[in-house]
Design an enzyme around this catalytic site. Structure first.
Site, PDB file in Angstrom:
ATOM      1  N   LYS A  67      73.263  50.936  46.738  1.00  0.00           N
ATOM      2  CA  LYS A  67      72.740  50.658  45.385  1.00  0.00           C
ATOM      3  C   LYS A  67      73.014  49.276  44.816  1.00  0.00           C
ATOM      4  O   LYS A  67      72.871  49.076  43.613  1.00  0.00           O
ATOM      5  CB  LYS A  67      73.248  51.721  44.421  1.00  0.00           C
ATOM      6  CG  LYS A  67      74.747  51.666  44.195  1.00  0.00           C
ATOM      7  CD  LYS A  67      75.112  52.441  42.923  1.00  0.00           C
ATOM      8  CE  LYS A  67      76.423  52.021  42.344  1.00  0.00           C
ATOM      9  NZ  LYS A  67      76.411  50.735  41.616  1.00  0.00           N
ATOM     10  N   SER A  94      65.374  54.565  40.190  1.00  0.00           N
ATOM     11  CA  SER A  94      65.976  53.520  39.365  1.00  0.00           C
ATOM     12  C   SER A  94      64.932  52.850  38.502  1.00  0.00           C
ATOM     13  O   SER A  94      63.782  52.641  38.939  1.00  0.00           O
ATOM     14  CB  SER A  94      66.617  52.477  40.286  1.00  0.00           C
ATOM     15  OG  SER A  94      66.954  51.336  39.532  1.00  0.00           O
ATOM     16  N   ALA A  95      65.342  52.468  37.305  1.00  0.00           N
ATOM     17  CA  ALA A  95      64.448  51.741  36.402  1.00  0.00           C
ATOM     18  C   ALA A  95      64.064  50.380  36.969  1.00  0.00           C
ATOM     19  O   ALA A  95      63.114  49.765  36.492  1.00  0.00           O
ATOM     20  CB  ALA A  95      65.123  51.560  35.044  1.00  0.00           C
ATOM     21  N   TYR A 134      66.193  46.444  47.289  1.00  0.00           N
ATOM     22  CA  TYR A 134      66.718  47.711  46.763  1.00  0.00           C
ATOM     23  C   TYR A 134      65.619  48.471  46.017  1.00  0.00           C
ATOM     24  O   TYR A 134      65.365  49.652  46.265  1.00  0.00           O
ATOM     25  CB  TYR A 134      67.911  47.449  45.831  1.00  0.00           C
ATOM     26  CG  TYR A 134      68.300  48.655  45.020  1.00  0.00           C
ATOM     27  CD1 TYR A 134      68.925  49.739  45.631  1.00  0.00           C
ATOM     28  CD2 TYR A 134      68.032  48.738  43.659  1.00  0.00           C
ATOM     29  CE1 TYR A 134      69.264  50.871  44.898  1.00  0.00           C
ATOM     30  CE2 TYR A 134      68.363  49.853  42.922  1.00  0.00           C
ATOM     31  CZ  TYR A 134      68.981  50.913  43.543  1.00  0.00           C
ATOM     32  OH  TYR A 134      69.306  52.027  42.814  1.00  0.00           O
ATOM     33  N   LYS A 171      63.552  52.263  46.654  1.00  0.00           N
ATOM     34  CA  LYS A 171      63.386  53.344  45.669  1.00  0.00           C
ATOM     35  C   LYS A 171      61.906  53.643  45.449  1.00  0.00           C
ATOM     36  O   LYS A 171      61.500  54.806  45.349  1.00  0.00           O
ATOM     37  CB  LYS A 171      64.061  52.971  44.348  1.00  0.00           C
ATOM     38  CG  LYS A 171      65.581  52.945  44.427  1.00  0.00           C
ATOM     39  CD  LYS A 171      66.159  54.329  44.629  1.00  0.00           C
ATOM     40  CE  LYS A 171      67.646  54.322  44.855  1.00  0.00           C
ATOM     41  NZ  LYS A 171      68.194  55.634  45.237  1.00  0.00           N
ATOM     42  N   TYR A 214      66.922  56.038  36.591  1.00  0.00           N
ATOM     43  CA  TYR A 214      68.141  55.730  35.834  1.00  0.00           C
ATOM     44  C   TYR A 214      68.044  54.337  35.230  1.00  0.00           C
ATOM     45  O   TYR A 214      67.641  53.395  35.901  1.00  0.00           O
ATOM     46  CB  TYR A 214      69.372  55.686  36.736  1.00  0.00           C
ATOM     47  CG  TYR A 214      69.742  56.913  37.535  1.00  0.00           C
ATOM     48  CD1 TYR A 214      69.021  58.097  37.462  1.00  0.00           C
ATOM     49  CD2 TYR A 214      70.851  56.858  38.370  1.00  0.00           C
ATOM     50  CE1 TYR A 214      69.410  59.200  38.215  1.00  0.00           C
ATOM     51  CE2 TYR A 214      71.242  57.951  39.121  1.00  0.00           C
ATOM     52  CZ  TYR A 214      70.509  59.120  39.044  1.00  0.00           C
ATOM     53  OH  TYR A 214      70.906  60.196  39.805  1.00  0.00           O
TER      54      TYR A 214
END
Ligand code: UDP
Length: 260
Positions: A7, A47-48, A71, A75, A99
């Site tokens: 992450k 993830s946002a 990253y 996602k 998130y």
């Protein structure tokens, strides 16, 4: 609930293969194993970051997605993969949770974030500085178009985040849609200096900082519209910034005591 993954955005740039392997191939393996076991209910940690540079704020779930680092791409790839799987087999019940910035620790002070080496993220960095493990915080830029010039983010307490997962699990179990996406954030943006000040005041501890250059790839402001989660899950975050800061400090002190 699928939480396994790598992450750190900076690390993803230097070792992308490890990120594609853990995040994309890892999820693929999981889905195959679930299919084989006739288990088709999944809550996925997205993830946002997949919104990229905001076209508008607050970011709602309909905002275009455009990952701008490896990253984020992992996602987004998984989100797209899950959408294809849900379209092909509507017996799936999938919740995609985007998130914002999770921070904080469990109220007991026993469960928290203790990154290896120097932390990358703001909150653990502040906590390390307050504990005297690092000399000062570098504030990455004070010339952004925000109220005090420092970057604004939507920090959400991890315990609120956890309850969001339970609400999502209940909703997909009861619901008829094969796949749904929800932002998990508070909808409130705080600046880096808000974070430093609140941490310092709530915990009565010094957090020395200096203004440094902007960090490459950072955006000025990033915060959620949490309305869809509120309306569809009956969930909203209830813990404020003071709760986030005090829980982190309690965890940090208890951990140092245990390790002393
Ligand atoms: N930040 C900072 N100093 C640090 C780490 C972060 O000023 O040592 C700032 C960063 O520029 C951003 C905010 O704190 O505006 C949150 O950064 P973080 O890495 O925690 O999360 P991100 O939003 O980048 O995923």
């Amino acid at each position: 609930m699928h939480f396994a993954g790598l992450k750190a955005i900076g690390e993803a740039v230097t070792i992308p293969l490890a990120y594609y392997d853990a995040n994309v191939a890892g999820t693929l393996q999981l889905i195959q194993a679930m299919n084989a076991a006739d288990v088709r209910r999944l809550v996925f940690s997205s993830s946002a970051t997949i919104y990229g540079n905001p076209d508008y704020l607050p970011l709602d779930e309909n905002h275009p997605t455009r990952a701008i680092n490896p990253y984020g791409r992992t996602k987004l790839m998984v989100e797209e993969m899950l959408a294809d799987i849900a379209a092909a087999d509507p017996t799936w019940r999938i919740a995609i949770l985007r998130y914002f910035n999770p921070v904080g620790a469990h109220e007991s002070g026993l469960i928290g974030d203790n990154p290896n080496g120097a932390p990358n993220n703001l909150m653990p960095y502040i906590s390390h500085v307050a504990a005297g493990l690092l000399p000062e915080l570098a504030v990455f830029g004070d010339d952004y178009p925000t109220p005090d010039g420092t970057g604004v983010r939507d920090y959400i307490h991890v315990v609120d985040l956890a309850s969001g997962h339970l609400a999502a699990l209940e909703a997909i179990t009861a619901g008829a849609l094969p796949i749904s996406t929800w932002n998990l954030g508070t909808g409130i943006g705080y600046s880096v200096l808000d974070m430093v000040r609140t941490f310092s005041e709530v915990n009565n501890v010094a957090v020395p900082y200096r203004i440094a250059k902007r960090r490459l790839g950072d955006v000025a402001s990033y915060y959620a519209s949490p309305d869809k989660a509120r309306d569809e899950l009956g969930w909203s975050a209830s813990r404020n910034l003071a709760d986030m800061c005090s829980s982190v400090w309690r965890f940090e002190r208890l951990m140092r005591q245990r390790n002393a």
